[in-house]
Structures are given as structure tokens and as C-alpha cells.
Design an enzyme around this catalytic site. Sequence first.
Site, PDB file in Angstrom:
ATOM      1  N   GLU A 166      -0.679 -32.190  51.335  1.00  0.00           N
ATOM      2  CA  GLU A 166       0.603 -33.220  51.165  1.00  0.00           C
ATOM      3  C   GLU A 166       0.503 -34.024  52.522  1.00  0.00           C
ATOM      4  OE1 GLU A 166       4.050 -30.649  51.524  1.00  0.00           O
ATOM      5  OE2 GLU A 166       3.822 -29.980  49.490  1.00  0.00           O
ATOM      6  N   GLU A 353       1.566 -25.855  44.199  1.00  0.00           N
ATOM      7  CA  GLU A 353       2.710 -25.391  44.586  1.00  0.00           C
ATOM      8  C   GLU A 353       3.721 -25.512  43.909  1.00  0.00           C
ATOM      9  OE1 GLU A 353       3.915 -26.075  48.746  1.00  0.00           O
ATOM     10  OE2 GLU A 353       1.886 -25.533  49.462  1.00  0.00           O
TER      11      GLU A 353
HETATM   12  C1  GCO Z   1       4.493 -27.599  51.488  1.00  0.00           C
HETATM   13  C2  GCO Z   1       4.048 -26.491  52.173  1.00  0.00           C
HETATM   14  C3  GCO Z   1       4.716 -25.240  52.184  1.00  0.00           C
HETATM   15  C4  GCO Z   1       6.231 -25.172  52.398  1.00  0.00           C
HETATM   16  C5  GCO Z   1       6.883 -25.151  50.615  1.00  0.00           C
HETATM   17  C6  GCO Z   1       8.157 -25.001  51.112  1.00  0.00           C
HETATM   18  O1  GCO Z   1       3.164 -27.722  51.244  1.00  0.00           O
HETATM   19  O2  GCO Z   1       5.471 -28.449  51.821  1.00  0.00           O
HETATM   20  O3  GCO Z   1       2.945 -26.337  51.793  1.00  0.00           O
HETATM   21  O4  GCO Z   1       4.075 -24.882  53.310  1.00  0.00           O
HETATM   22  O5  GCO Z   1       6.473 -23.917  52.821  1.00  0.00           O
HETATM   23  O6  GCO Z   1       6.626 -26.475  50.431  1.00  0.00           O
HETATM   24  O7  GCO Z   1       8.893 -25.969  51.914  1.00  0.00           O
END
Ligand code: GCO
Length: 448
Positions: A166, A353
Site C-alpha cells: 500500500e 487483503e
Molecule cells: C493495510 C494494512 C492492514 C490493515 C487493514 C485493515 O494494508 O491497510 O495492511 O495492515 O490492518 O488494511 O485496515
Amino acid sequence: MARLDFPKDFVWGTATASYQIEGAANEGGRGPSIWDTFSRTPGKVVNGDTGDVACDSYHRYEEDIALLKKLGVKAYRFSIAWPRILPQGTGEVNQEGLDYYGRVIDKLIEAGIEPCVTLYHWDLPQALQDQGGWGVRSTIDAFVRYAEIVFQAFGGKVKQWITFNETWCISFLSNYLGIHAPGHRDLQLAMTVAHHCLVAHGRTVRKFREMGVKGEIGTTHNLAWCEPYTDSPEDVAAAQRTRGWNNEWFMDPTLKGTYPQFLVDWFKSKGAEAPIQPGDMETIAQKIDFIGINFYTGNYGRYRKDFGDFDYEEVQVGFDRTDIGWNVYPESLFKALKWVHDTYGEIPIYITENGACYNDGPSPDGKIHDEKRIDYYRMHFTQCHRAIASGVPLKGYFAWSLLDNFEWAEGYAMRFGIVYTNYETLTRTPKDSYYFIQKVIAESGLDV
Ligand code: GCO
């Protein structure tokens, strides 16, 4: 009722990140990271929570891997903490750190689970931040060296590598909106950080190829789906800008080697630009083997002058929301996947994710009946299936997250796990959603 079958080779997995689960912040020779500093800064994290203990996975990784095995996943995505490998970011390698990840990787392989390793999930060594962090180009060199050390140690054993998690969060959320570490509010700095991370990604991919490491390498961008509330040109442009800031600003350089011009112009009007040096764009666009997508939510919005940075205001259209306040809009996942395929072609896609925050705790029967999370997963699996049926090269899906864990600025208040973490005792209890996913994996499909 309909039956949705997934391809037999579809990769089901779950994901976590080092600072969110490991704890043992001062053990094993680990150096401090920007998240240690940030979480200790009053007012930055809810309840003043820190990752000092988290889920204690540093000590309990065997228990976590047993949970993964029972779940039946083919792969597990986790991240390596740079400050465990190089406590100062550069200089001496900390063998104890390498040994720890070596044990995790070997245990996973022994359990028949493919390790999928993220090299950077936000825990920048504080020593590098003290010298300017991602705002200075020397951090790129430091990162490539760190990656080289990790490739040397685990290349071949790890089949799937993700350079950055990200880049939008690393840059804009952390250096412009100030919500994540290091907590700056400076648009030019955020633009610089984004660019340096992208260049570091490209240089790392190049290094991976030069070293002849066996396996696949890619990066993970988080996509935000924003749709115009009406089809007026103003609403359409405002939604496009907001989406572009989150999506194209990162996807275009990675997969096309250019920044989107309409946003270059927009940022210029705000006095900010990417500090591009000769050769950078070509470096960033090194061919990768897959693109990782993190996806949680979508919204509708309209043009409102001087509202936010992009003259875009969300319109409430009645979506259900998760406990963290994010809209539940499953179809936006399909739309985003379709957009990636239509815009960037046949590159394999992994959802690295997707998941939901619901803070249910144990019922009197000791179990965690997280029905809403199950609904969320069911609806999102349905959209994944629909995407595959429409020809989108979606190869795998990693649920966020295996465990309730340190949710960054929200501390431990927000729970994303399919396994409940009791932060007093550190015991783990699979939630109903865990058993739901276990069944989906076992059958490689579901009834909807
Ligand atoms: C993300 C993060 C996670 C968060 C998830 C929920 O990549 O934003 O990898 O660490 O915990 O997105 O907010």
C-alpha cells in the site's frame, strides 16, 4: 441457491503484518521502527496502544501456523520487519532476525503452506527516518540492500514476494494526512515518498531478476472505489480524481511507466510534483509477475468545491457499515477487479487483503458468532467468482486477517481477525468466520 466453484488451483490464504502481530519489540536484536516512535507519541494511537506485545506471534508462531494448517490455506502472507534484519536500517545484519523468519518459513513449508512475503509493511527503521526516511533517495539504496539480504537468505524457499504494501498509505496517509507514522502533513513530502517507494520497488524487482531468484515478485496497491453520484461532468471528474489519487497514481507507474497526466496537472496546481530523475519511470515499470490488490470498500460521491483535496464529497446512500465505519459495497470489488483487467491487461491479480472489522467477542458459550463477517466474506467471494467468470485473471485471495491484531492508529480497538485474540491471555479462538472459510477452502467453492 447457487453453487459457486472456484478453480482448483485458486490460492486461498490469509494475511498479517509484522508490527501488527509479532510483539517482542525489544527482543531478538530488533531495532526501533517508526511505529514504535509513533505509537508512543501521545494522541496518535487510540488508547495509547503499541505493538510491544501485539499477538506475541514472535513467540507463538507455531500456534499460528497450526491454525493456518487447520484452516487449510495454500498460502500465508506475512511481512518481514526490516528492523529485525538491519536494526539500524543499514550496516550490521542481525542474524537472530534472519533466524526467526527462517523458522517461520520452514514451519510453513513443513505444514504445506506457501510463504508469501511482504518486504515492507510500514515498519521503517527509525534510524533511517532520522535521516529523512522515504523523503530522501538514500533510503532507496538501503531498502534494496535489505531486500538483497532477504533474497539471499530465503530465495527459492519463498515463492511469492511483495515489495511494498500500500504505497498510498506509506505516502499520503502517513506523510500528508498525518494519520500513520511518521505522521507528517506535507503534500510535497508525500509525493516524494510515493515516488521513492515506487523507485525502490522497481530497483528491488531488478535486483531480484539479476540475482536469478526463483519465484514471483510483485507489489500490492490498495484500491479505493469512488463512483459519481450523478453523471454530471463535475461529479464524474471529482470521482475520477479521487479514484485516480488512490489508484492510478500508483497503478499507472507500476504497470505503464507513467503518472496520469490529469493528476500531474492537479498536483501541480497545488504546488507539488513527483521528483522524477532520468530513468526512474523505466525503473518503476520493471515487469512484475502479478499485481496485489488490497480492497475493503467503495463509495459514491459528488463535486463540492474546495471540499477535501479533490473537491469530492461522499454521499451517503444507505450502505451497511462495518464497525470501523467502512461501507459494505461488495459489488465495488467486482468493479475494481474489472477495471484493473480492462486498464492493465492480462497481469495476474491476487487479492492480498480483503476483510471486515466487526468487534464481536465471545458469547456465553465461549464461541465468537461473527455472522456479519461471514456475510461480508460470502458477498465478496461471490464478487471474486463473478470476476473470474468474466475473464479477470484473479489467481488468489488472502483474507485480512488471520488474527485480531494491532490495527495501526486504531490500536486494538478494531478487530479484523477470523481468529479472536484475547489480549489479556494471548489465547486465540477461531471465530465462526474461520470455520466458514475453512469449508469454502475445503470445497473450493460455496453455496450462495
Ligand atoms: C493495510 C494494512 C492492514 C490493515 C487493514 C485493515 O494494508 O491497510 O495492511 O495492515 O490492518 O488494511 O485496515
